[in-house]
Design a protein around this motif. Structure first.
Motif, PDB file in Angstrom:
ATOM      1  N   ARG A  36       0.869  -1.177   0.000  1.00  0.00           N
ATOM      2  CA  ARG A  36       0.000   0.000   0.000  1.00  0.00           C
ATOM      3  C   ARG A  36       0.907   1.228   0.000  1.00  0.00           C
ATOM      4  NH1 ARG A  36      -5.200   0.946   0.210  1.00  0.00           N
ATOM      5  NH2 ARG A  36      -5.782  -1.070   1.107  1.00  0.00           N
ATOM      6  N   LEU A  37       0.777   2.033  -1.060  1.00  0.00           N
ATOM      7  CA  LEU A  37       1.567   3.244  -1.249  1.00  0.00           C
ATOM      8  C   LEU A  37       0.632   4.406  -1.534  1.00  0.00           C
ATOM      9  CD1 LEU A  37       4.005   1.817  -3.969  1.00  0.00           C
ATOM     10  CD2 LEU A  37       4.355   1.760  -1.518  1.00  0.00           C
ATOM     11  N   GLY A  47      -4.899  12.521  -6.184  1.00  0.00           N
ATOM     12  CA  GLY A  47      -3.520  12.393  -5.749  1.00  0.00           C
ATOM     13  C   GLY A  47      -3.473  12.052  -4.272  1.00  0.00           C
ATOM     14  N   ASN A  48      -2.362  11.474  -3.849  1.00  0.00           N
ATOM     15  CA  ASN A  48      -2.177  11.090  -2.443  1.00  0.00           C
ATOM     16  C   ASN A  48      -3.225  10.086  -1.987  1.00  0.00           C
ATOM     17  OD1 ASN A  48       0.169  12.573  -1.792  1.00  0.00           O
ATOM     18  ND2 ASN A  48      -1.043  14.428  -1.564  1.00  0.00           N
ATOM     19  N   ASP A  49      -3.541   9.144  -2.835  1.00  0.00           N
ATOM     20  CA  ASP A  49      -4.501   8.090  -2.505  1.00  0.00           C
ATOM     21  C   ASP A  49      -3.742   6.830  -2.095  1.00  0.00           C
ATOM     22  OD1 ASP A  49      -7.240   8.246  -2.405  1.00  0.00           O
ATOM     23  OD2 ASP A  49      -7.581   7.520  -4.435  1.00  0.00           O
ATOM     24  N   GLY A  90     -13.215  -2.509   6.767  1.00  0.00           N
ATOM     25  CA  GLY A  90     -13.749  -1.404   5.987  1.00  0.00           C
ATOM     26  C   GLY A  90     -12.989  -0.098   6.088  1.00  0.00           C
ATOM     27  N   PHE A  91     -11.839  -0.091   6.769  1.00  0.00           N
ATOM     28  CA  PHE A  91     -11.106   1.165   6.958  1.00  0.00           C
ATOM     29  C   PHE A  91     -10.806   1.843   5.626  1.00  0.00           C
ATOM     30  CE2 PHE A  91      -7.300   3.763   7.417  1.00  0.00           C
ATOM     31  CZ  PHE A  91      -7.620   4.549   8.501  1.00  0.00           C
ATOM     32  N   PHE A  92     -10.193   1.136   4.688  1.00  0.00           N
ATOM     33  CA  PHE A  92      -9.825   1.777   3.423  1.00  0.00           C
ATOM     34  C   PHE A  92     -11.025   1.969   2.499  1.00  0.00           C
ATOM     35  CE2 PHE A  92      -5.542   0.832   4.882  1.00  0.00           C
ATOM     36  CZ  PHE A  92      -4.968   2.079   4.675  1.00  0.00           C
ATOM     37  N   GLU A  93     -12.034   1.146   2.627  1.00  0.00           N
ATOM     38  CA  GLU A  93     -13.262   1.384   1.881  1.00  0.00           C
ATOM     39  C   GLU A  93     -13.865   2.723   2.317  1.00  0.00           C
ATOM     40  OE1 GLU A  93     -12.370  -1.446   3.255  1.00  0.00           O
ATOM     41  OE2 GLU A  93     -12.587  -3.003   1.736  1.00  0.00           O
ATOM     42  N   ASP A  94     -13.887   2.958   3.649  1.00  0.00           N
ATOM     43  CA  ASP A  94     -14.390   4.233   4.160  1.00  0.00           C
ATOM     44  C   ASP A  94     -13.510   5.395   3.707  1.00  0.00           C
ATOM     45  OD1 ASP A  94     -16.517   2.991   5.400  1.00  0.00           O
ATOM     46  OD2 ASP A  94     -15.628   3.053   7.409  1.00  0.00           O
ATOM     47  N   PHE A  95     -12.192   5.184   3.688  1.00  0.00           N
ATOM     48  CA  PHE A  95     -11.298   6.237   3.209  1.00  0.00           C
ATOM     49  C   PHE A  95     -11.674   6.621   1.779  1.00  0.00           C
ATOM     50  CE2 PHE A  95      -7.735   7.978   0.978  1.00  0.00           C
ATOM     51  CZ  PHE A  95      -7.136   8.833   1.884  1.00  0.00           C
ATOM     52  N   GLU A 100     -15.023  11.403   6.355  1.00  0.00           N
ATOM     53  CA  GLU A 100     -14.061  12.396   6.852  1.00  0.00           C
ATOM     54  C   GLU A 100     -13.321  11.967   8.115  1.00  0.00           C
ATOM     55  OE1 GLU A 100     -12.536  15.056   5.597  1.00  0.00           O
ATOM     56  OE2 GLU A 100     -13.594  14.414   3.797  1.00  0.00           O
ATOM     57  N   GLU A 101     -13.984  11.325   9.068  1.00  0.00           N
ATOM     58  CA  GLU A 101     -13.267  10.955  10.296  1.00  0.00           C
ATOM     59  C   GLU A 101     -12.209   9.894  10.004  1.00  0.00           C
ATOM     60  OE1 GLU A 101     -15.532   7.631  12.982  1.00  0.00           O
ATOM     61  OE2 GLU A 101     -16.446   9.596  12.904  1.00  0.00           O
ATOM     62  N   VAL A 102     -12.461   9.010   9.062  1.00  0.00           N
ATOM     63  CA  VAL A 102     -11.470   7.995   8.679  1.00  0.00           C
ATOM     64  C   VAL A 102     -10.313   8.664   7.940  1.00  0.00           C
ATOM     65  CG1 VAL A 102     -11.071   5.960   7.234  1.00  0.00           C
ATOM     66  CG2 VAL A 102     -13.130   6.105   8.657  1.00  0.00           C
ATOM     67  N   ARG A 103     -10.631   9.563   7.039  1.00  0.00           N
ATOM     68  CA  ARG A 103      -9.585  10.270   6.293  1.00  0.00           C
ATOM     69  C   ARG A 103      -8.707  11.089   7.245  1.00  0.00           C
ATOM     70  NH1 ARG A 103     -10.307  10.078   0.825  1.00  0.00           N
ATOM     71  NH2 ARG A 103      -9.269  12.049   0.414  1.00  0.00           N
TER      72      ARG A 103
END
Length: 123
Positions: A36-37, A47-49, A90-95, A100-103
């Motif tokens: 994961r990068l 960008g920055n995903d 689901g952390f990255f799915e939510d991202f 917003e709180e996950v991001r």
């Protein structure tokens, strides 16, 4: 862990959007053996995903893995290693769904746990 992109997959090297040949990246985690990068900041549209990439396209520059990674293995022997907070289902799915709180949590973690990447992205 630092890696450098040395090849893009596909017959014409058309794969792996968002990363640049010969650029060094910090691995933020390993999921099902993929790295994961963060995509390059200038990548359109996002960008920055934090995206997954196949490790065979990268040369390992520094193999040292962060002590805070939690490692586990899947049923088929695939490896998962990343910060504990990112192991929540689901952390990255939510991202990617722009929760917003996950991001905010992700970026705070990058700031505190990945100083190389944080400094690079602040330029």
């Amino acid at each position: 862990m630092l890696v450098k992109l040395v090849k893009k997959p596909g017959p014409n090297g058309e794969g792996l959007w968002g990363v640049t040949l010969d650029r060094t990246y910090e691995v933020l985690g390993i999921e099902a053996d993929d790295y994961r990068l963060l995509t390059d900041p200038e990548t359109e549209p996002y960008g920055n995903d934090p995206i997954l990439y196949p490790p065979e396209c990268f040369q390992i520059i520094d193999p040292a893995e962060p002590e805070f990674w939690e490692s586990r293995w899947g049923e088929d022997g695939e490896r998962y290693a990343r910060p504990k907070a990112w192991n929540e289902p689901g952390f990255f799915e939510d991202f990617h769904d722009r929760v917003e709180e996950v991001r905010a949590r992700f970026w705070e973690d990058v700031r505190t746990m990945y100083p190389y990447t944080w400094a690079e992205r602040q330029r």
